[in-house]
Design a protein around this motif. Structure first.
Motif, PDB file in Angstrom:
ATOM      1  N   HIS A  56       0.824  -1.216   0.000  1.00  0.00           N
ATOM      2  CA  HIS A  56       0.000   0.000   0.000  1.00  0.00           C
ATOM      3  C   HIS A  56       0.860   1.269   0.000  1.00  0.00           C
ATOM      4  O   HIS A  56       0.532   2.249  -0.690  1.00  0.00           O
ATOM      5  CB  HIS A  56      -0.934  -0.019   1.213  1.00  0.00           C
ATOM      6  CG  HIS A  56      -1.533   1.302   1.538  1.00  0.00           C
ATOM      7  ND1 HIS A  56      -2.502   1.893   0.747  1.00  0.00           N
ATOM      8  CD2 HIS A  56      -1.285   2.197   2.544  1.00  0.00           C
ATOM      9  CE1 HIS A  56      -2.836   3.067   1.266  1.00  0.00           C
ATOM     10  NE2 HIS A  56      -2.107   3.275   2.352  1.00  0.00           N
ATOM     11  N   SER A  86      -6.520   1.961  -0.018  1.00  0.00           N
ATOM     12  CA  SER A  86      -6.998   1.763   1.357  1.00  0.00           C
ATOM     13  C   SER A  86      -8.412   2.290   1.526  1.00  0.00           C
ATOM     14  O   SER A  86      -9.331   1.545   1.865  1.00  0.00           O
ATOM     15  CB  SER A  86      -6.057   2.456   2.339  1.00  0.00           C
ATOM     16  OG  SER A  86      -5.853   3.811   1.932  1.00  0.00           O
ATOM     17  N   HIS A 143       3.684   9.485   4.761  1.00  0.00           N
ATOM     18  CA  HIS A 143       2.687   8.417   4.754  1.00  0.00           C
ATOM     19  C   HIS A 143       3.355   7.077   5.074  1.00  0.00           C
ATOM     20  O   HIS A 143       2.883   6.299   5.906  1.00  0.00           O
ATOM     21  CB  HIS A 143       2.012   8.383   3.378  1.00  0.00           C
ATOM     22  CG  HIS A 143       1.111   7.218   3.171  1.00  0.00           C
ATOM     23  ND1 HIS A 143       1.466   6.159   2.356  1.00  0.00           N
ATOM     24  CD2 HIS A 143      -0.114   6.927   3.671  1.00  0.00           C
ATOM     25  CE1 HIS A 143       0.480   5.280   2.356  1.00  0.00           C
ATOM     26  NE2 HIS A 143      -0.491   5.716   3.134  1.00  0.00           N
ATOM     27  N   HIS A 147       2.966   4.346   8.244  1.00  0.00           N
ATOM     28  CA  HIS A 147       2.758   2.897   8.112  1.00  0.00           C
ATOM     29  C   HIS A 147       3.877   2.091   8.766  1.00  0.00           C
ATOM     30  O   HIS A 147       3.649   0.954   9.174  1.00  0.00           O
ATOM     31  CB  HIS A 147       2.579   2.525   6.640  1.00  0.00           C
ATOM     32  CG  HIS A 147       1.186   2.806   6.154  1.00  0.00           C
ATOM     33  ND1 HIS A 147       0.155   1.899   6.291  1.00  0.00           N
ATOM     34  CD2 HIS A 147       0.645   3.905   5.593  1.00  0.00           C
ATOM     35  CE1 HIS A 147      -0.960   2.424   5.808  1.00  0.00           C
ATOM     36  NE2 HIS A 147      -0.691   3.642   5.374  1.00  0.00           N
TER      37      HIS A 147
HETATM   38 FE   FE2 Z   1      -2.183   4.691   4.051  1.00  0.00          FE
END
Ligand code: FE2
Length: 423
Positions: A56, A86, A143, A147
Protein backbone atom coordinates in the motif's frame (compact mmCIF):
# COMPACT_ATOMS: atom_id res chain seq x y z
CA UNK A 1 8.53 24.71 17.36
CA UNK A 2 6.93 22.80 14.55
CA UNK A 3 9.96 21.42 12.77
CA UNK A 4 10.46 17.67 13.05
CA UNK A 5 12.54 16.32 15.91
CA UNK A 6 15.34 15.51 13.49
CA UNK A 7 15.56 19.19 12.65
CA UNK A 8 15.13 20.29 16.25
CA UNK A 9 17.94 18.06 17.41
CA UNK A 10 20.38 19.16 14.75
CA UNK A 11 20.27 16.42 12.15
CA UNK A 12 21.47 17.52 8.75
CA UNK A 13 18.84 18.37 6.24
CA UNK A 14 19.28 15.58 3.73
CA UNK A 15 18.30 15.48 0.10
CA UNK A 16 14.91 14.11 -0.83
CA UNK A 17 16.64 11.40 -2.86
CA UNK A 18 18.57 10.22 0.17
CA UNK A 19 15.51 10.56 2.37
CA UNK A 20 13.44 8.50 -0.07
CA UNK A 21 16.03 5.72 -0.04
CA UNK A 22 16.35 5.84 3.76
CA UNK A 23 12.61 5.71 4.46
CA UNK A 24 12.03 2.88 1.99
CA UNK A 25 14.98 0.94 3.46
CA UNK A 26 13.69 1.42 7.01
CA UNK A 27 10.39 -0.20 6.04
CA UNK A 28 12.32 -3.20 4.73
CA UNK A 29 14.50 -3.32 7.85
CA UNK A 30 11.54 -3.49 10.22
CA UNK A 31 9.84 -6.26 8.22
CA UNK A 32 12.85 -8.45 7.39
CA UNK A 33 12.48 -10.47 10.60
CA UNK A 34 8.98 -11.61 9.63
CA UNK A 35 8.31 -14.88 7.82
CA UNK A 36 6.05 -14.89 4.73
CA UNK A 37 3.35 -16.37 7.00
CA UNK A 38 3.84 -13.55 9.55
CA UNK A 39 3.51 -11.05 6.71
CA UNK A 40 -0.08 -12.20 6.13
CA UNK A 41 -1.35 -11.89 9.70
CA UNK A 42 -4.45 -9.77 10.24
CA UNK A 43 -5.71 -10.20 13.79
CA UNK A 44 -8.58 -7.70 13.51
CA UNK A 45 -10.00 -5.31 10.90
CA UNK A 46 -8.17 -2.32 12.44
CA UNK A 47 -4.79 -4.01 11.94
CA UNK A 48 -3.35 -4.78 8.52
CA UNK A 49 -0.88 -7.43 7.37
CA UNK A 50 2.73 -6.32 6.96
CA UNK A 51 2.62 -7.42 3.33
CA UNK A 52 -0.33 -5.13 2.73
CA UNK A 53 1.54 -2.20 4.35
CA UNK A 54 4.56 -2.90 2.08
CA UNK A 55 2.35 -2.82 -1.00
CA UNK A 56 0.00 0.00 0.00
CA UNK A 57 2.83 2.46 0.76
CA UNK A 58 4.21 1.64 -2.70
CA UNK A 59 0.77 2.08 -4.25
CA UNK A 60 0.68 5.60 -2.75
CA UNK A 61 3.80 6.64 -4.71
CA UNK A 62 2.58 4.90 -7.85
CA UNK A 63 -0.94 6.34 -7.70
CA UNK A 64 -0.36 9.92 -6.60
CA UNK A 65 3.03 10.57 -8.19
CA UNK A 66 4.19 8.19 -10.92
CA UNK A 67 0.95 7.72 -12.82
CA UNK A 68 -0.01 11.41 -13.05
CA UNK A 69 3.50 12.91 -13.21
CA UNK A 70 5.81 10.41 -14.93
CA UNK A 71 4.92 10.20 -18.64
CA UNK A 72 5.29 6.67 -19.97
CA UNK A 73 5.33 5.04 -16.53
CA UNK A 74 4.15 1.44 -16.83
CA UNK A 75 2.29 0.18 -13.74
CA UNK A 76 3.78 -2.95 -12.20
CA UNK A 77 0.36 -4.68 -12.27
CA UNK A 78 -2.84 -2.89 -13.29
CA UNK A 79 -4.86 -4.85 -10.68
CA UNK A 80 -2.95 -3.22 -7.82
CA UNK A 81 -4.77 0.08 -8.38
CA UNK A 82 -7.81 -1.54 -6.79
CA UNK A 83 -6.06 -4.10 -4.60
CA UNK A 84 -3.92 -1.74 -2.52
CA UNK A 85 -6.21 1.28 -2.33
CA UNK A 86 -7.00 1.76 1.36
CA UNK A 87 -9.88 4.22 1.51
CA UNK A 88 -9.60 6.75 -1.35
CA UNK A 89 -13.18 6.66 -2.66
CA UNK A 90 -12.50 9.19 -5.42
CA UNK A 91 -10.18 6.61 -7.00
CA UNK A 92 -12.85 3.94 -7.20
CA UNK A 93 -13.55 0.89 -5.09
CA UNK A 94 -11.16 -1.10 -2.92
CA UNK A 95 -11.26 -4.39 -1.01
CA UNK A 96 -12.93 -4.54 2.41
CA UNK A 97 -10.39 -3.58 5.05
CA UNK A 98 -11.08 -6.64 7.18
CA UNK A 99 -10.14 -9.02 4.37
CA UNK A 100 -6.59 -7.83 3.83
CA UNK A 101 -5.44 -11.02 5.56
CA UNK A 102 -6.76 -13.00 2.57
CA UNK A 103 -4.04 -11.63 0.29
CA UNK A 104 -2.00 -14.80 -0.16
CA UNK A 105 -1.52 -13.53 -3.69
CA UNK A 106 0.45 -11.57 -4.78
CA UNK A 107 3.27 -13.36 -2.97
CA UNK A 108 5.69 -11.57 -0.68
CA UNK A 109 8.36 -11.83 -3.38
CA UNK A 110 6.02 -10.15 -5.85
CA UNK A 111 5.33 -7.36 -3.39
CA UNK A 112 9.07 -6.87 -2.89
CA UNK A 113 9.46 -6.72 -6.68
CA UNK A 114 6.64 -4.14 -6.81
CA UNK A 115 8.53 -2.00 -4.32
CA UNK A 116 11.73 -2.24 -6.38
CA UNK A 117 9.86 -1.31 -9.57
CA UNK A 118 8.33 1.80 -8.00
CA UNK A 119 11.58 2.76 -6.25
CA UNK A 120 13.48 2.75 -9.54
CA UNK A 121 10.82 4.81 -11.34
CA UNK A 122 10.49 7.29 -8.48
CA UNK A 123 14.24 7.84 -8.18
CA UNK A 124 14.36 8.47 -11.94
CA UNK A 125 11.53 10.99 -11.67
CA UNK A 126 13.32 12.86 -8.86
CA UNK A 127 16.01 13.93 -11.35
CA UNK A 128 13.58 16.40 -12.93
CA UNK A 129 10.68 16.68 -10.49
CA UNK A 130 8.79 19.95 -10.10
CA UNK A 131 8.25 21.52 -6.66
CA UNK A 132 4.66 20.21 -6.67
CA UNK A 133 5.86 16.67 -7.27
CA UNK A 134 8.53 17.00 -4.57
CA UNK A 135 5.79 18.05 -2.17
CA UNK A 136 3.85 14.90 -3.01
CA UNK A 137 6.99 12.79 -2.53
CA UNK A 138 7.41 14.30 0.94
CA UNK A 139 3.77 13.44 1.67
CA UNK A 140 4.40 9.89 0.43
CA UNK A 141 7.43 9.57 2.70
CA UNK A 142 5.48 10.79 5.71
CA UNK A 143 2.69 8.42 4.75
CA UNK A 144 5.18 5.55 4.68
CA UNK A 145 6.54 6.56 8.09
CA UNK A 146 3.02 6.40 9.51
CA UNK A 147 2.76 2.90 8.11
CA UNK A 148 6.14 1.94 9.62
CA UNK A 149 4.60 2.56 13.02
CA UNK A 150 1.49 0.62 12.01
CA UNK A 151 3.58 -2.31 10.79
CA UNK A 152 5.05 -2.75 14.27
CA UNK A 153 1.82 -2.10 16.20
CA UNK A 154 -0.15 -4.42 13.92
CA UNK A 155 2.35 -7.29 13.93
CA UNK A 156 2.65 -7.02 17.71
CA UNK A 157 -1.10 -7.52 17.97
CA UNK A 158 -1.04 -10.30 15.39
CA UNK A 159 1.71 -12.28 17.08
CA UNK A 160 0.05 -11.84 20.49
CA UNK A 161 -3.29 -13.05 19.12
CA UNK A 162 -2.07 -16.52 18.10
CA UNK A 163 -3.19 -19.53 20.14
CA UNK A 164 0.34 -20.42 21.34
CA UNK A 165 1.18 -18.51 24.50
CA UNK A 166 4.14 -16.19 23.92
CA UNK A 167 7.50 -17.22 25.41
CA UNK A 168 9.23 -15.27 28.17
CA UNK A 169 11.25 -12.46 26.67
CA UNK A 170 14.87 -11.77 27.50
CA UNK A 171 17.17 -9.08 26.25
CA UNK A 172 15.23 -5.93 27.09
CA UNK A 173 17.48 -3.23 28.42
CA UNK A 174 17.35 -2.90 32.20
CA UNK A 175 15.24 0.10 33.13
CA UNK A 176 16.26 2.82 35.54
CA UNK A 177 13.65 4.11 37.98
CA UNK A 178 11.21 6.70 36.66
CA UNK A 179 11.81 10.29 37.58
CA UNK A 180 9.58 11.98 40.11
CA UNK A 181 6.77 13.81 38.37
CA UNK A 182 6.89 17.59 38.46
CA UNK A 183 4.28 20.05 37.23
CA UNK A 184 4.86 22.77 34.67
CA UNK A 185 2.76 25.88 35.27
CA UNK A 186 1.51 27.62 32.15
CA UNK A 187 -0.14 31.01 32.18
CA UNK A 188 -3.62 31.52 30.84
CA UNK A 189 -4.26 33.81 27.90
CA UNK A 190 -4.10 33.68 24.14
CA UNK A 191 -1.65 31.11 22.78
CA UNK A 192 -0.90 30.07 19.20
CA UNK A 193 -1.04 26.46 18.05
CA UNK A 194 -0.72 24.63 14.76
CA UNK A 195 1.98 24.24 12.15
CA UNK A 196 4.31 27.07 11.26
CA UNK A 197 7.48 27.27 9.22
CA UNK A 198 8.74 25.61 6.10
CA UNK A 199 9.02 21.98 7.31
CA UNK A 200 6.54 19.30 6.35
CA UNK A 201 3.23 19.04 8.18
CA UNK A 202 -0.03 17.29 7.41
CA UNK A 203 -2.97 19.45 6.36
CA UNK A 204 -4.77 18.78 9.65
CA UNK A 205 -2.06 20.75 11.56
CA UNK A 206 -3.07 24.00 9.82
CA UNK A 207 -3.95 26.79 9.87
CA UNK A 208 -1.96 28.02 12.83
CA UNK A 209 -4.41 29.91 15.01
CA UNK A 210 -5.02 31.52 18.37
CA UNK A 211 -6.64 29.73 21.29
CA UNK A 212 -7.67 31.06 24.68
CA UNK A 213 -6.39 28.84 27.51
CA UNK A 214 -7.07 29.08 31.23
CA UNK A 215 -3.99 28.78 33.50
CA UNK A 216 -3.07 25.10 33.82
CA UNK A 217 -0.47 22.70 35.13
CA UNK A 218 0.81 19.73 33.17
CA UNK A 219 2.90 16.75 34.29
CA UNK A 220 6.56 16.49 33.28
CA UNK A 221 6.19 12.89 32.13
CA UNK A 222 3.51 10.31 31.27
CA UNK A 223 1.82 8.15 33.92
CA UNK A 224 3.88 5.06 34.81
CA UNK A 225 2.93 1.42 35.22
CA UNK A 226 3.43 1.75 39.00
CA UNK A 227 0.97 4.63 39.14
CA UNK A 228 -1.54 2.81 36.94
CA UNK A 229 -1.23 -0.33 39.10
CA UNK A 230 -2.37 1.74 42.10
CA UNK A 231 -5.54 2.58 40.16
CA UNK A 232 -6.06 -1.11 39.36
CA UNK A 233 -5.45 -2.13 42.98
CA UNK A 234 -7.96 0.49 44.12
CA UNK A 235 -10.60 -1.36 42.06
CA UNK A 236 -10.44 1.27 39.36
CA UNK A 237 -11.92 -1.11 36.79
CA UNK A 238 -14.87 -1.94 39.07
CA UNK A 239 -16.02 1.55 40.09
CA UNK A 240 -18.61 2.96 37.69
CA UNK A 241 -18.30 6.48 39.14
CA UNK A 242 -14.86 6.76 37.49
CA UNK A 243 -15.97 5.93 33.97
CA UNK A 244 -17.63 7.60 31.03
CA UNK A 245 -20.80 5.76 30.05
CA UNK A 246 -19.28 4.39 26.84
CA UNK A 247 -16.12 3.46 28.73
CA UNK A 248 -18.02 1.51 31.38
CA UNK A 249 -19.93 -0.33 28.65
CA UNK A 250 -16.63 -1.11 26.91
CA UNK A 251 -14.85 -2.51 29.96
CA UNK A 252 -17.90 -4.61 30.89
CA UNK A 253 -18.38 -5.94 27.36
CA UNK A 254 -14.67 -6.67 26.84
CA UNK A 255 -13.94 -7.72 30.45
CA UNK A 256 -11.00 -5.31 30.55
CA UNK A 257 -9.22 -5.34 33.92
CA UNK A 258 -5.77 -4.15 32.83
CA UNK A 259 -4.04 -2.58 29.81
CA UNK A 260 -3.93 -4.60 26.60
CA UNK A 261 -1.17 -7.26 26.62
CA UNK A 262 -1.07 -7.51 30.44
CA UNK A 263 -1.53 -10.90 32.09
CA UNK A 264 -1.56 -11.60 35.82
CA UNK A 265 0.52 -14.54 37.07
CA UNK A 266 -0.51 -16.96 39.81
CA UNK A 267 1.71 -15.12 42.28
CA UNK A 268 -0.18 -11.87 41.53
CA UNK A 269 2.59 -10.27 39.49
CA UNK A 270 1.85 -8.82 36.06
CA UNK A 271 3.55 -9.62 32.80
CA UNK A 272 3.08 -7.89 29.47
CA UNK A 273 3.61 -8.90 25.87
CA UNK A 274 6.40 -6.86 24.33
CA UNK A 275 8.60 -6.45 21.30
CA UNK A 276 12.31 -5.89 21.90
CA UNK A 277 15.14 -4.24 20.02
CA UNK A 278 16.26 -7.43 18.32
CA UNK A 279 12.78 -8.11 16.94
CA UNK A 280 11.83 -10.76 19.45
CA UNK A 281 8.39 -10.89 21.02
CA UNK A 282 7.32 -12.44 24.29
CA UNK A 283 6.19 -11.86 27.85
CA UNK A 284 8.18 -9.74 30.28
CA UNK A 285 7.56 -8.51 33.79
CA UNK A 286 5.70 -5.22 33.90
CA UNK A 287 8.32 -2.65 34.81
CA UNK A 288 6.89 -0.14 37.28
CA UNK A 289 8.99 2.74 35.95
CA UNK A 290 7.90 2.54 32.31
CA UNK A 291 5.02 4.65 31.00
CA UNK A 292 1.75 2.73 31.01
CA UNK A 293 0.95 1.75 27.44
CA UNK A 294 -1.78 0.17 25.31
CA UNK A 295 -4.69 1.79 27.09
CA UNK A 296 -7.84 3.22 25.55
CA UNK A 297 -9.06 6.80 25.89
CA UNK A 298 -11.65 5.47 28.32
CA UNK A 299 -8.97 4.05 30.61
CA UNK A 300 -6.85 7.20 30.37
CA UNK A 301 -9.88 9.32 31.26
CA UNK A 302 -10.91 7.07 34.19
CA UNK A 303 -7.36 7.02 35.57
CA UNK A 304 -7.18 10.82 35.45
CA UNK A 305 -10.53 11.14 37.22
CA UNK A 306 -9.45 8.60 39.88
CA UNK A 307 -6.44 10.69 40.84
CA UNK A 308 -8.27 14.02 40.80
CA UNK A 309 -6.71 15.28 37.60
CA UNK A 310 -7.72 15.35 33.93
CA UNK A 311 -6.33 14.83 30.46
CA UNK A 312 -4.87 17.93 28.80
CA UNK A 313 -6.58 19.38 25.75
CA UNK A 314 -4.52 19.05 22.58
CA UNK A 315 -3.86 22.79 22.64
CA UNK A 316 -2.57 22.64 26.22
CA UNK A 317 -0.37 19.68 25.26
CA UNK A 318 1.11 21.55 22.30
CA UNK A 319 1.80 24.72 24.27
CA UNK A 320 3.57 22.61 26.92
CA UNK A 321 5.53 20.59 24.34
CA UNK A 322 7.00 23.74 22.85
CA UNK A 323 8.38 24.52 26.32
CA UNK A 324 9.82 21.06 27.00
CA UNK A 325 11.15 19.64 23.73
CA UNK A 326 12.64 16.53 25.36
CA UNK A 327 13.56 13.62 23.13
CA UNK A 328 12.42 10.24 24.47
CA UNK A 329 12.47 6.80 22.85
CA UNK A 330 11.70 6.77 19.12
CA UNK A 331 11.92 4.21 16.30
CA UNK A 332 15.62 4.88 15.64
CA UNK A 333 16.46 3.90 19.22
CA UNK A 334 15.63 0.31 18.20
CA UNK A 335 13.98 -0.49 21.52
CA UNK A 336 10.34 -0.74 20.32
CA UNK A 337 9.12 -0.50 23.90
CA UNK A 338 8.44 2.63 26.02
CA UNK A 339 11.21 3.55 28.42
CA UNK A 340 11.09 5.42 31.74
CA UNK A 341 11.73 9.13 32.03
CA UNK A 342 15.24 9.54 33.38
CA UNK A 343 16.67 11.76 36.05
CA UNK A 344 15.08 13.67 38.89
CA UNK A 345 12.19 15.72 37.56
CA UNK A 346 13.24 15.09 33.97
CA UNK A 347 10.84 15.93 31.21
CA UNK A 348 9.57 13.32 28.78
CA UNK A 349 7.22 14.40 26.03
CA UNK A 350 8.23 13.18 22.54
CA UNK A 351 8.37 9.44 21.95
CA UNK A 352 7.71 6.44 24.22
CA UNK A 353 3.89 6.60 24.24
CA UNK A 354 1.26 8.54 22.32
CA UNK A 355 -0.73 10.56 24.83
CA UNK A 356 -4.50 10.69 24.74
CA UNK A 357 -5.82 14.21 24.99
CA UNK A 358 -9.33 15.32 25.93
CA UNK A 359 -9.80 16.87 22.48
CA UNK A 360 -12.06 15.51 19.77
CA UNK A 361 -10.37 15.33 16.38
CA UNK A 362 -11.93 18.20 14.45
CA UNK A 363 -10.88 20.77 11.86
CA UNK A 364 -8.88 23.81 12.86
CA UNK A 365 -10.60 27.11 11.99
CA UNK A 366 -10.13 27.65 8.27
CA UNK A 367 -8.93 24.08 7.57
CA UNK A 368 -8.96 23.16 3.90
CA UNK A 369 -8.03 19.68 2.71
CA UNK A 370 -5.97 19.31 -0.47
CA UNK A 371 -7.84 19.12 -3.77
CA UNK A 372 -8.54 15.76 -5.33
CA UNK A 373 -8.34 12.25 -3.90
CA UNK A 374 -5.26 13.01 -1.80
CA UNK A 375 -7.50 15.39 0.16
CA UNK A 376 -9.15 12.29 1.63
CA UNK A 377 -5.98 11.67 3.67
CA UNK A 378 -7.06 13.32 6.95
CA UNK A 379 -10.12 15.53 6.76
CA UNK A 380 -12.79 12.90 6.26
CA UNK A 381 -11.89 11.21 9.56
CA UNK A 382 -12.81 14.21 11.69
CA UNK A 383 -15.65 12.48 13.52
CA UNK A 384 -15.82 10.20 16.57
CA UNK A 385 -12.08 10.15 17.24
CA UNK A 386 -9.83 11.67 19.90
CA UNK A 387 -6.48 13.38 19.36
CA UNK A 388 -3.25 11.82 20.61
CA UNK A 389 0.02 13.74 20.75
CA UNK A 390 3.75 13.21 21.05
CA UNK A 391 4.71 10.06 19.13
CA UNK A 392 5.80 6.71 20.53
CA UNK A 393 8.75 4.34 20.74
CA UNK A 394 7.92 3.20 17.17
CA UNK A 395 7.51 6.68 15.64
CA UNK A 396 10.39 7.80 13.38
CA UNK A 397 12.22 10.86 14.74
CA UNK A 398 11.77 12.83 11.53
CA UNK A 399 8.03 12.21 11.72
CA UNK A 400 7.07 13.89 14.99
CA UNK A 401 6.70 17.52 16.03
CA UNK A 402 4.77 19.60 18.54
CA UNK A 403 1.89 20.28 16.13
CA UNK A 404 1.45 16.63 15.02
CA UNK A 405 -2.11 15.32 15.53
CA UNK A 406 -2.68 11.59 15.66
CA UNK A 407 -6.22 10.31 16.09
CA UNK A 408 -7.97 7.09 17.03
CA UNK A 409 -11.41 6.11 18.30
CA UNK A 410 -11.73 6.05 22.10
CA UNK A 411 -11.78 2.25 22.43
CA UNK A 412 -8.50 1.72 20.52
CA UNK A 413 -5.75 0.06 22.59
CA UNK A 414 -3.37 -1.60 20.16
CA UNK A 415 -1.44 1.59 19.47
CA UNK A 416 1.40 2.54 21.85
CA UNK A 417 -0.98 4.83 23.75
CA UNK A 418 -0.64 6.18 27.29
CA UNK A 419 -1.47 9.41 29.09
CA UNK A 420 -0.16 12.54 30.76
CA UNK A 421 -2.07 14.38 33.48
CA UNK A 422 -3.11 18.00 33.62
CA UNK A 423 -4.83 20.06 36.27
FE1 FE2 B 1 -2.18 4.69 4.05
Amino acid sequence: MTASLAQQFGSDVISIRQRFSDVRATTMRITRWLSPEDHMLQSMPDASPAKWHLAHTTWFFETFILQPHSPGYAPFDSRYKYLFNSYYKQLGSHPYRGSRGLLSRPSLNEVHAYRAHVDAALLKLLDHASPDVLELVELGLNHEQQHQELILTDIKHGLWSGPLRPDPLDGLRPNPAASRVTWMEIDGGIHRVGHEGAGFAFDNESPRHEVLLQPFRIASRPVTNAEYLEFMQDDGYRRPELWLSDGWDAICAQAWRAPLYWEQQEDGSWRQFALNGTFEVGMKLVNPAEPVCHISYYEADAYARWCGARLPSEEEWEVAAVRMPSHGTLLEDNVFHPQPARGEGSQQIFGDVWEWTASPYTAYPGFRPACGAVGEYNGKFMCNQLVLRGGSCVTPASHIRASYRNFFPPHARWQFSGLRLAR
